[in-house]
Every structure is written in C-alpha cells, then in structure tokens.
Scaffold this active site. Structure first.
Site, PDB file in Angstrom:
ATOM      1  N   HIS A 138       0.864  -1.183   0.000  1.00 45.57           N
ATOM      2  CA  HIS A 138       0.000   0.000   0.000  1.00 45.57           C
ATOM      3  C   HIS A 138       0.898   1.230   0.000  1.00 45.57           C
ATOM      4  O   HIS A 138       1.989   1.228   0.585  1.00 45.57           O
ATOM      5  CB  HIS A 138      -0.887   0.001   1.251  1.00 45.57           C
ATOM      6  CG  HIS A 138      -1.319   1.370   1.688  1.00 45.57           C
ATOM      7  ND1 HIS A 138      -0.659   2.073   2.677  1.00 45.57           N
ATOM      8  CD2 HIS A 138      -2.322   2.168   1.247  1.00 45.57           C
ATOM      9  CE1 HIS A 138      -1.258   3.248   2.833  1.00 45.57           C
ATOM     10  NE2 HIS A 138      -2.251   3.340   1.981  1.00 45.57           N
ATOM     11  N   THR A 179       0.168   9.327  -0.846  1.00 44.05           N
ATOM     12  CA  THR A 179       0.591  10.640  -0.371  1.00 44.05           C
ATOM     13  C   THR A 179      -0.487  11.638  -0.754  1.00 44.05           C
ATOM     14  O   THR A 179      -1.208  11.461  -1.742  1.00 44.05           O
ATOM     15  CB  THR A 179       1.946  11.097  -0.951  1.00 44.05           C
ATOM     16  OG1 THR A 179       1.926  10.976  -2.380  1.00 44.05           O
ATOM     17  CG2 THR A 179       3.092  10.279  -0.389  1.00 44.05           C
ATOM     18  N   HIS A 229      12.073  -0.964   3.631  1.00 45.88           N
ATOM     19  CA  HIS A 229      12.355   0.006   4.690  1.00 45.88           C
ATOM     20  C   HIS A 229      13.577   0.847   4.359  1.00 45.88           C
ATOM     21  O   HIS A 229      13.602   2.052   4.645  1.00 45.88           O
ATOM     22  CB  HIS A 229      12.551  -0.714   6.017  1.00 45.88           C
ATOM     23  CG  HIS A 229      11.280  -1.074   6.710  1.00 45.88           C
ATOM     24  ND1 HIS A 229      10.700  -0.272   7.674  1.00 45.88           N
ATOM     25  CD2 HIS A 229      10.454  -2.146   6.569  1.00 45.88           C
ATOM     26  CE1 HIS A 229       9.590  -0.830   8.112  1.00 45.88           C
ATOM     27  NE2 HIS A 229       9.408  -1.975   7.454  1.00 45.88           N
ATOM     28  N   GLY A 286     -17.888  12.468   0.471  1.00 42.90           N
ATOM     29  CA  GLY A 286     -18.531  12.301  -0.825  1.00 42.90           C
ATOM     30  C   GLY A 286     -17.635  11.732  -1.890  1.00 42.90           C
ATOM     31  O   GLY A 286     -17.848  11.981  -3.086  1.00 42.90           O
ATOM     32  N   ASN A 316     -15.697   8.784  -4.284  1.00 44.42           N
ATOM     33  CA  ASN A 316     -16.210   7.704  -5.122  1.00 44.42           C
ATOM     34  C   ASN A 316     -16.047   6.377  -4.378  1.00 44.42           C
ATOM     35  O   ASN A 316     -14.935   5.988  -4.021  1.00 44.42           O
ATOM     36  CB  ASN A 316     -15.437   7.684  -6.442  1.00 44.42           C
ATOM     37  CG  ASN A 316     -15.923   6.607  -7.380  1.00 44.42           C
ATOM     38  OD1 ASN A 316     -15.562   5.460  -7.235  1.00 44.42           O
ATOM     39  ND2 ASN A 316     -16.739   6.999  -8.342  1.00 44.42           N
TER      40      ASN A 316
END
EC number: 1.3.3.3
Length: 309
Positions: free
Chosen positions: A142, A145, A179, A292, A294
C-alpha cells in the site's frame, strides 16, 4: 427570526489561508505524474513475466466526478479523480487512484480535522495505491501521499508492505529493502523522520481485534507541516520516489518463483486481514466516505479474492 448566519454566509466568511494554497496545481500535477510512472512500471513488470498463455495486464482508467452540493456557496465545490485499475498475470489486482476534491466538511466531521472547526471548507489532492499480487510469494503493498488544506495545510502518506508469510527469510529480506528505501528518503530531510514515522506505521497498521500487525510495516505520517511548505512538499515527493524505486523491483524479483495450492490458500486467508483493517480501522476509508468520495475508488483497496477460515 434566527440570528444564526446562513450556510452561505458562514461559508463565505474570510479565513486565513495557509501557504499550501499556492501549491495546489503543482501538488495535483505531481500526484498525477507519479501515477503515470507507477502504472508504467507495473505494466513493465507484467510484460517481463514469462507466461505466453496469459496476456500481460494493462491499466484501465475511469474518471469520476464528486457531486457538488447545490446549496454550497463555494462554486468550486466538487472535484473528482481517476481510478486506474489493472487485473494482470502478475498483479492480480492493483489500483492507482488520484483525486482532487474540495467542498465543506460535515458538522459531525469538522472537529476531527485541524483547521476545519472555524471554517469547514477544504481542498485535498492525493494518490492512493494498493497492489495484490497473484503469487502468494510476492508481498502486497500500500502507498499514498496527499496534501490537504483547510485554514491549515499539511502533507500525509506513506507506504507499507504485507508479505503473506511474514516470518520467512524471503519476506524479511524484502521488507528490509522496502524500509531501506523509505529510510533513505527520510534521511535526506531529517534523520528523525524515519524512526518516528516507522513507529507511527507500526502503531497505525495494527489489528487490535486480532492483536497482530497487518504486515511488516513501512512509514506513515500525517499533519506534516514543519513551517517550510517547499521542504515538506519535497519530502513527500521523495517518499513517492522511494516507493516507485523499490516495490516494482521486489515484485519482479519474486514473481517467477513457483508456489503451491496450499500457499495460495494461505494467501487468501491472510488477505482477510487486509479487508478487516480497511473496513474497520482505516482513516482514509472513513475520510473518503464522509467527504462524498467515489465508493468504488475508496474500496479499490479490497483484494479480488479472499477467504476466512
């Protein structure tokens, strides 16, 4: 007669604007450009996979528009974004979304957003990515930004890696590379960033109902505002470059390794942890649904196939 100001009057009231306002166009362009480069890197991985019986995946893009509130005084309320989704032979499902939205926070949501209590108007732009590989030996990942502006402005985001066999030597090796890329990005700006944002990631991506981490971590940061908006934007760009430099490399290094039906079954069960976190704990999911956004773009993070024992 009520003495309370109307919504239009309160919305139109002047409020101090942070220096981030001047970066709106640049930030949106950066997030969209990073999206294009990440999609290109993932399609290159698909092309490199040696499977003549299954075509290489390609991203399909779907634009969406955030409905504007007809009662809003701010004519700029609305915005939208683009969903970029690929179902490939290496990456079973990967979404790379960008959005730029603006409007007003609901009264119930204002208290939790810095700077929104005195003026509910906001502007936000960002990129969000979730990758679910087909192979159980390739870690999921995942990344996101964003820049958000109320009467204050800040950056946020980060990335984390989720191997299906987190205790294996291979998973630990991949996580170490992941990392290291983020540490290098952080150290270019402040050596204190990496340990601070690594710990934040470990604390955030944790499933308290199972008392276990979601994966092997990364970095996570929010409300990043040092007072130098140019430096903060540069740091956020370097975080994006770090993810682009390392995750496609990790995928390519693992994608051709053979795996078994038992390992696939294990992967489907582990993916359930991902679903549980995103639907129960993830603040980004909550933010999108309450502003609101999508719904398909927000729930893009969910894996294509999952199983609970």
């Amino acid at each position: 007669m009520s003495t309370q100001p109307s919504r239009a009057e309160s919305s139109a009231a002047p409020s101090p604007r942070p220096p981030h306002d001047a970066l709106r166009a640049d930030a949106q362009a950066w997030f969209e450009g990073l999206r294009d480069r990440i999609c290109g890197a993932f399609e290159a991985v698909e092309d490199a996979y040696p499977d003549p019986d299954r075509p290489a995946g390609r991203f399909e893009r779907t634009a969406w528009t955030r409905p504007a509130d007809e009662k809003a005084a701010d004519a700029l309320e609305g915005g939208g974004g683009v969903i970029s989704l690929m179902r490939g032979r290496v990456l079973e499902k990967v979404g790379v979304n960008v959005s730029t939205v603006q409007g007003e926070f609901s009264p119930a949501f204002r208290a939790s957003i810095p700077g929104a209590e005195q003026d509910p108007r906001f502007w936000a732009s960002g990129i969000s990515l979730v990758a679910h590989p087909r192979s159980p030996l390739v870690p999921a990942a995942h990344f996101n930004t964003r820049m958000l502006i109320t009467t204050r402005g800040w950056f946020g985001g980060g990335g984390d890696i989720t191997p299906m066999f987190p205790d294996s030597a291979e998973a630990r090796h991949d996580a170490a590379q992941f990392h290291a890329a983020f540490r290098d990005a952080c150290d270019r700006h402040d050596p204190a960033y990496y340990p601070r944002y690594k710990e934040w990631c470990d604390r955030y991506f944790f499933l308290p109902h199972r008392n276990e981490p979601r994966g092997l971590g990364g970095i996570f940061y929010d409300h990043h505002d040092t007072g130098d908006v140019a430096a903060d934007f540069a740091f956020t760009r370097d975080v994006g470059e770090a993810f682009l430099s390392i995750y496609p490399h990790i995928v390519a290094s693992r994608m051709a390794q053979p795996w078994t039906p038992a390992e696939r079954e294990h992967q489907l069960v582990r993916r359930g942890r991902y679903v549980e976190f995103n639907l129960i704990h993830d603040r980004g999911t909550l933010f999108g649904l309450k502003t609101g956004g999508n719904v398909d773009a927000i729930l893009m993070s969910l894996p294509p196939e999952v199983r609970w024992p």
